[in-house]
Every structure is written in structure tokens, then in C-alpha cells.
Design a protein around this motif. Structure first.
Motif, PDB file in Angstrom:
ATOM      1  N   ASP A  11      76.029  34.155  25.930  1.00  0.00           N
ATOM      2  CA  ASP A  11      75.998  35.660  25.719  1.00  0.00           C
ATOM      3  C   ASP A  11      76.164  35.952  24.055  1.00  0.00           C
ATOM      4  N   HIS A  12      77.117  35.434  23.364  1.00  0.00           N
ATOM      5  CA  HIS A  12      77.183  35.513  21.904  1.00  0.00           C
ATOM      6  C   HIS A  12      75.765  35.083  21.116  1.00  0.00           C
ATOM      7  N   GLU A  19      70.080  41.248  18.909  1.00  0.00           N
ATOM      8  CA  GLU A  19      70.631  42.669  18.432  1.00  0.00           C
ATOM      9  C   GLU A  19      71.067  42.719  17.241  1.00  0.00           C
ATOM     10  N   ASN A  20      71.169  44.308  16.715  1.00  0.00           N
ATOM     11  CA  ASN A  20      71.882  44.074  15.458  1.00  0.00           C
ATOM     12  C   ASN A  20      73.465  44.105  15.694  1.00  0.00           C
ATOM     13  N   VAL A  21      73.989  43.026  14.822  1.00  0.00           N
ATOM     14  CA  VAL A  21      75.240  42.505  14.964  1.00  0.00           C
ATOM     15  C   VAL A  21      75.749  42.652  13.447  1.00  0.00           C
ATOM     16  N   GLN A  22      74.922  43.319  12.523  1.00  0.00           N
ATOM     17  CA  GLN A  22      75.825  43.202  11.210  1.00  0.00           C
ATOM     18  C   GLN A  22      76.586  44.308  10.881  1.00  0.00           C
ATOM     19  N   ALA A  23      77.136  44.311   9.902  1.00  0.00           N
ATOM     20  CA  ALA A  23      78.083  45.535   9.560  1.00  0.00           C
ATOM     21  C   ALA A  23      77.214  46.841   9.128  1.00  0.00           C
ATOM     22  N   LYS A  24      77.355  47.931   9.329  1.00  0.00           N
ATOM     23  CA  LYS A  24      76.516  48.993   9.196  1.00  0.00           C
ATOM     24  C   LYS A  24      77.044  49.702   8.060  1.00  0.00           C
ATOM     25  N   LYS A 234      78.223  46.866  26.382  1.00  0.00           N
ATOM     26  CA  LYS A 234      77.132  47.758  26.892  1.00  0.00           C
ATOM     27  C   LYS A 234      76.206  46.854  27.997  1.00  0.00           C
ATOM     28  N   ASN A 235      75.865  45.762  27.867  1.00  0.00           N
ATOM     29  CA  ASN A 235      75.380  45.033  28.880  1.00  0.00           C
ATOM     30  C   ASN A 235      75.988  45.074  30.119  1.00  0.00           C
ATOM     31  N   GLN A 236      77.215  44.868  30.040  1.00  0.00           N
ATOM     32  CA  GLN A 236      78.125  44.939  31.267  1.00  0.00           C
ATOM     33  C   GLN A 236      78.403  46.201  31.976  1.00  0.00           C
ATOM     34  N   GLU A 239      82.331  50.860  29.473  1.00  0.00           N
ATOM     35  CA  GLU A 239      82.145  52.107  28.425  1.00  0.00           C
ATOM     36  C   GLU A 239      83.310  51.976  27.470  1.00  0.00           C
ATOM     37  N   THR A 240      84.660  51.579  28.126  1.00  0.00           N
ATOM     38  CA  THR A 240      85.904  51.602  27.376  1.00  0.00           C
ATOM     39  C   THR A 240      85.692  50.588  26.011  1.00  0.00           C
ATOM     40  N   ARG A 241      85.400  49.407  26.583  1.00  0.00           N
ATOM     41  CA  ARG A 241      85.059  48.337  25.713  1.00  0.00           C
ATOM     42  C   ARG A 241      83.964  48.634  24.752  1.00  0.00           C
TER      43      ARG A 241
END
Ligand SMILES: Cc1cc2nc3c(=O)[nH]c(=O)nc-3n(C[C@H](O)[C@H](O)[C@H](O)COP(=O)(O)O)c2cc1C
Length: 368
Positions: A11-12, A19-24, A234-236, A239-241
Motif C-alpha cells: 500500500d505504501h 498520490e501526492n505524499v509530499q509536504a504541502k 481515504k482508500n479504506q 474518515e477519522t484517520r
């Protein structure tokens, strides 16, 4: 258990690739550092020597690929490709957490392939600090090193990731003592690294005091593990996570702040990483006192596409470093480390509020 680890690691990988996994909102701080351009460099660009020696190992350039993966067939291919590239280029690399292989020996090959493909390169084994708290000790650490005939063992600190992922192991009580038990009498250098949130001076001093051989800051501004977990949640449809991942997306000590905090307070070698994206960043990190510089995310996608892509990426970074050295008149890494750097903006604020001295870099070589 092992299959769940393999699934999570896959998954990682997939999330980091798609996906975008960089600092925003947070940045590394490299943009606030300025190397002072030299209009009279008085050196020949073709004669610049990028080589260094760290941990009694010679590197053709001060660059390592940070720990990323292992444990699945796709991970094995990525590891093999990166290993072949670093072997050819005379660099170094780490593998991802070897927990999967310690729990299921059939996964060993996905890590040991690295030594097969890189018989001479500097290779780092990898274990997570939470596993040490849960009972992994010198035996498992030795096993991880033997699996790769590694030159060093890296222990990663990832409290943010553990705190935002559903299967997170959030007990960090006794972690320093557990690391100390491994460090004492261990046969290869033990490096402690973060995973994208940086290390502050106080913790660096604690790590130095228990005898770690080097500290890798892995600061904020590059890959964000909260972002990775945001996408997983999000995929799972959790919402809380998802909210937790979003809230902590930009958490951490910017890489430049962490690098200055650590290099100014400890004397062990410091690895600069977290959001290093160009040879100019590499040069700036070295000028601040890093012994060597690491990057992870920028080689992940090239590694899926093969060795030529990885080599192309790394060679581009090396050429940018060479150019930067030319423009500051440094024909060796030793000279680059003495080149003036001006720290501005929010990085200068951070450092002065925390009691560090950005001026020492700026005044180098000033005799006018
Ligand atoms: C796909 C991926 C997997 C990672 N897995 C590990 C790991 O198993 N162990 C570890 O110490 N760090 C791991 N990291 C963190 C990196 O080693 C590095 O510290 C972090 O990504 C910051 O560097 P970057 O901004 O250049 O990506 C991983 C990073 C990525 C992108």
C-alpha cells in the motif's frame, strides 16, 4: 501477520508512486539558504573532486539512497535496481525495514538481493525503533545485518507514522535504552534516523551519549508519512484517520533547522535528508556540516522504470552538485564545507529563537 505487513508495505509503495505524499505547507528551509556566489571561482570545473570518505568507506559523491523497501516481489525489483545503480555510481543505499524478513525468512531474498547486485557499495540494514521496544534485540539486529552483509545498521524513529496509522505501535517508552543495548558492542556502526519529521538537538545529544555512530535527521519538507496514511485511510473510507493524516501532513522540524540543531550540538557524523531534491540542496546541506546526504522519494519512480532511469536521476543531481561547487569556487567537498552560507527568513528566525548561530556560516572567508 507477515502478510499484513507485506500488504501494508505494498500500500505504501503504491500510494507513494501514485498520490501526492509530499509536504504541502511546510518546506525544508533549503530555499532560505543562500550559498554566496563567487564571480572569481579560480578553479577548473573539470577537476572538481566529489569523492568523500565516511564510515571508512569511499563514496564517489556524497550521496546515499535512503531506506525504502523490501518484503514483496515488487519491492525486491526496486531494491535490485537501486542496488545496481549505486554499485555502478559508487554511492550507497539503505533497505526498508527488515521486520518482514525477520518474521518470515522467505522474504529475506527481497533484501539480500541488494548485496548480490551491489557487492562493493555501502549498504545499510534497517529496523524500526518500535520493534526494539517490543523485544527485538541484538540477535535480530545481527540477523538483519548478516542478511545483507551490511556496512551499517540503521534504526528508524517514526512516532508520527505509528501515531497516524491504524496498526501503529505507539509505545516509545524505553526506546533509548533499547537502542543503547544494540549499540553496545555491535560490530557495525549503528545509525539512528527519523523518517520525515527531523531530530532536535536535545534528542541528538541523547543519541550521541549512548554511542550511536551517526544521526540521519530526515527532516520535514519532503515525504510526509501522515500524507501516506491520509491516502490509505481515504482508500479504506476511514474518515477519522483521514482527518488525522490531513492534520499532521506538515508536522515536523524542517530539514535545515534540524540539520543545524544537530550539527551544532553533536560531533558524530550527520546525514542530511528529508526533501533533498537537487544537487544545490546537497551542496547546501554539506556546507552546513552534513557528512553525507540522503534522498528517498526522488528515486522511487525511476526505480520502477529501471536502472537507466535511476542512474539518470542520480547523475543529474551529481552534475548539479558539481555546478554548485564550481560557482562557489570549491574543488573538493572539504572546501565546500567551508564555503559561506547565508540563512534568511523563517529559518533564521527558528535558529535565533532556539539559540543557534546562523552567523557562523555567513562569515566564513570574510576578510574584507
Ligand atoms: C516508499 C517509502 C518507504 C519508506 N520506508 C522506510 C523504511 O522502511 N524505513 C525507514 O527508515 N525509512 C523509510 N522511508 C523514509 C525514507 O528513508 C526517508 O527518511 C524519507 O522518505 C524522507 O526522505 P525523502 O523526502 O527524500 O523521501 C520510506 C520512504 C518512502 C518514500
Amino acid at each position: 501477520m507477515t502478510n499484513r505487513i507485506e500488504e501494508r508495505k505494498n500500500d505504501h509503495l503504491e500510494i507513494c508512486l501514485k498520490e501526492n505524499v509530499q509536504a504541502k505547507r511546510i518546506t525544508t528551509g533549503f530555499e532560505e539558504l543562500h550559498l554566496v556566489h563567487k564571480a572569481l571561482p579560480e578553479i577548473n570545473r573539470r577537476e572538481i573532486d566529489l569523492s568523500i570518505e565516511v564510515f571508512n568507506h569511499k563514496f564517489s559523491a556524497p550521496l546515499i539512497i535512503e531506506s525504502m523497501t523490501g518484503g514483496s516481489p515488487k519491492a525486491a525489483r526496486i531494491n535490485a535496481v537501486i542496488a545496481e545503480a549505486v554499485e555502478e555510481l559508487g554511492l550507497g543505499m539503505g533497505v526498508g525495514s527488515q521486520r518482514a524478513a525477520l518474521e518470515d525468512p522467505t522474504a529475506e531474498k527481497t533484501f539480500s538481493i541488494v548485496r548480490e547486485k551491489a557487492p562493493n557499495a555501502f549498504i545499510m540494514a534497517n529496523l524500526g525503533a518500535p520493534q526494539l521496544v517490543e523485544g527485538y534485540g541484538a540477535k535480530e539486529a545481527r540477523r538483519a545485518v548478516e542478511m545483507l552483509d551490511a556496512d551499517a545498521l540503521t534504526i528508524h524513529l517514526n512516532p508520527l507514522q505509528e501515531a497516524v496509522q491504524p496498526e501503529g505501535e505507539t509505545s516509545y517508552e524505553g526506546v533509548l535504552e533499547a537502542i543503547e543495548k544494540i549499540v553496545k558492542g555491535f560490530d557495525v556502526p549503528v545509525i539512528v534516523k527519523e523518517t520525515g519529521c527531523g531530530i532536535a538537538a536535545a534528542e541528538a545529544k541523547q543519541l550521541e551519549a549512548i554511542g550511536v555512530a551517526a544521526i540521519d535527521v530526515a527532516g520535514a519538507g519532503g515525504t510526509s508519512w501522515a500524507a501516506v496514511e491520509y491516502h490509505r485511510a481515504k482508500n479504506q473510507m476511514d474518515e477519522t484517520r483521514q482527518r488525522l493524516g490531513e492534520a499532521f501532513w506538515d508536522w515536523g522540524i524542517p530539514t535545515v533547522a534540524s540539520l543545524i540543531e544537530v550539527t551544532q550540538r553533536v560531533s558524530v557524523p550527520v546525514i542530511a535528508s528529508g526533501g533533498v531534491r537537487s544537487g544545490i540542496d546537497v551542496a547546501k546541506a554539506l556546507a552546513l556540516g552534513a557528512a553525507i546526504v540522503g534522498l528517498a522519494y526522488p528515486v522511487l519512480d525511476p526505480a520502477v522504470h529501471g536502472i537507466e532511469e535511476v542512474k539518470k536521476k542520480l547523475q543529474a543531481i551529481v552534475e548539479e552538485l558539481r555546478n554548485t561547487m564550481f560557482l562557489v569556487g570549491a574543488d573538493s567537498i572539504r572546501k565546500l564545507k567551508n564555503t559561506p552560507v547565508v540563512v534568511t527568513g523563517k529559518m533564521a528566525d527558528w535558529l535565533s529563537i532556539r539559540g543557534f548561530e546562523p552567523q557562523i556560516y555567513a562569515r566564513r572567508g570574510l576578510s574584507i
